[in-house]
Motif scaffolding. Sequence first.
Motif, short mmCIF file in Angstrom:
data_model
loop_
_atom_site.label_atom_id
_atom_site.label_comp_id
_atom_site.label_asym_id
_atom_site.label_seq_id
_atom_site.Cartn_x
_atom_site.Cartn_y
_atom_site.Cartn_z
N HIS A 161 0.86 -1.18 0.00
CA HIS A 161 0.00 0.00 0.00
C HIS A 161 0.90 1.23 0.00
N TRP A 166 -2.78 0.21 -3.87
CA TRP A 166 -1.99 -1.01 -3.80
C TRP A 166 -1.19 -1.22 -5.07
N ASP A 393 -11.35 -2.85 -0.75
CA ASP A 393 -10.00 -2.34 -0.98
C ASP A 393 -10.03 -0.93 -1.53
N PRO A 399 -6.25 -8.28 -3.86
CA PRO A 399 -5.88 -8.84 -2.55
C PRO A 399 -4.88 -9.97 -2.69
N HIS A 472 -8.31 -0.20 4.17
CA HIS A 472 -9.55 -0.97 4.18
C HIS A 472 -10.62 -0.17 4.92
#
Length: 563
Positions: A161, A166, A393, A399, A472
């Motif tokens: 992150h 991400w 996300d 993920p 998150h």
Amino acid sequence: MQRRSLLAAAPLLALAGCDDEGARHLAGSYAGIDMARGHALRERLAQGLPLVPDVHLRTGVLVAGAGVAGLAAARALRSAGRQDVAVLELEGSAGGNSRAGRVQGLPCPLGAHYLPVPGDGAPEVQDLLEELGLRQRIAGRWQYGGADGRHLVHSPQERLHLHGHWQEGLLPQEGVGSATLAQYRRFAARVRELSREAPFSMPTCKLWKQNQPLVGVHQRLDAMVFDEWLAREGLRDPYLRWYLDYCCRDDYGAGSARVSAWAGIHYFASRHGFAAPGEDAGEPQGVLTWPEGNGWLTERLAAPLRERGQLHTGRSVLRIAEGRHGVEVDALDHASGRVERWQAARCVVALPLFIAARVVGSSAPPFLMEAARRLQWAPWLVANIRLDRPLADVPGAAPAWDNVLYADPVPGGLGYVDAGHQRLAGGALLASPTVLTYYQALGDVADARRRLQQQDWTHWAEPILASLAAAHPDLPERATRVQLTRYGHAMAIPTPGLQAFLSQIGLEPSSIKRRLLSNGERTDIAPVPRSARLLFAHADWSGYSVFEEAFTRGHAAGLAAAA
């Protein structure tokens, strides 16, 4: 953004998990390690209370400690045909910092969560994996992870992150400039050069030679902290330095300002190297993992001991005394309150060095006392966070199994692994509850050991949840329970000068030079620190804590005890 995230997440502990009136409450607790038992042992030893045994027991070989090294020693004894073995363990289950647990029914690691596919320098570990069906020769090539590869980490494996989104991989790449990329290439070149100058291998102990110092390049790296070496090399880029500091904390429990330059280079050179973006990284290195982490491995090592009645948990070793004709070990059975006195021909002391030095006491060999004096240990915290379903996300990479936050505001924060990542994907599983296992290495955090002992669980959970909420946003609605595991002395820290000292312990001539493994191959036996009847086995003797070191040392000590 960090300040806004912290303020937004502050109500997490009061607002997660609905009751009938709509209020939400997040449950939490400490679990996994009974710190009171360890402290009771320390206090009892400090008081010098007399030991009057309530029961006398006898065995051929006693193994003190059922972490990875102790379990490996017991396996080696069994493979050598010794059945008269007993293993004592402080906690309620075996495995040390590679144990597993559950949070509201879901399996998760309480410590170590993966094992890289071992190289040829670790034949003992390869042998174990063959025994467990995790290493097989198929069409002339070795394959890992079982016939269907289900025990290898599923893709995607890692993400970072960074800058509010991400990215794939843990090395910062998106949004970095040409100067940063040049520094990445410079460091990659130096790792390759140092690897050519001298061997780096996992486990390290097999490289050590009797009556010979470390090779020159290793001596020079071992003599300084990693940050100093990086500065001398002109490697000052903040992205590179953050990543290298993260790697040190991840493997050694303390950062690049504390571990030796040898440890910093060894992290890469002994396993997978370092590839700058755009460079050929070679064949990807596999990583073995399970929902319960390395507890999957230690459970299988412990099972034969339980079946034979050889594993005795809930025992604090109070004293180990070596005599001319045998070893005498006193242990407190916490369930009954009785002191057991064990008689054995030999004892494998598979305990952390600071505990081994205490329980062996005045009769301890000088090398044990000196090693215990020199070593430093990093505290750790492991937070298992149960979610009623996977999290939403912020934009970016999908993920992954390993998820890290750049410049995590949590001191020593290392990000989290998704304990549910290894479940076969599809349908309901993708929307089912899971556990995030967050790691916090506290080797550089002032007074961390005392705080772990005295602070309420919310002291640690609040900043962790606040940090994760930045990536998150729906974490407050998804988290139902936080379960924390504390390690006051999780692992030895490879500080400068430690390799030079440890590399000369246990290298005296041995009658066991090479030994047949269960797969029919022969291998050199690792050095075993020992006296006449005590054999010492723990990752501490290598100066850092990884599975390969602990298992190889335990295996060697078990064979020596069986001889």
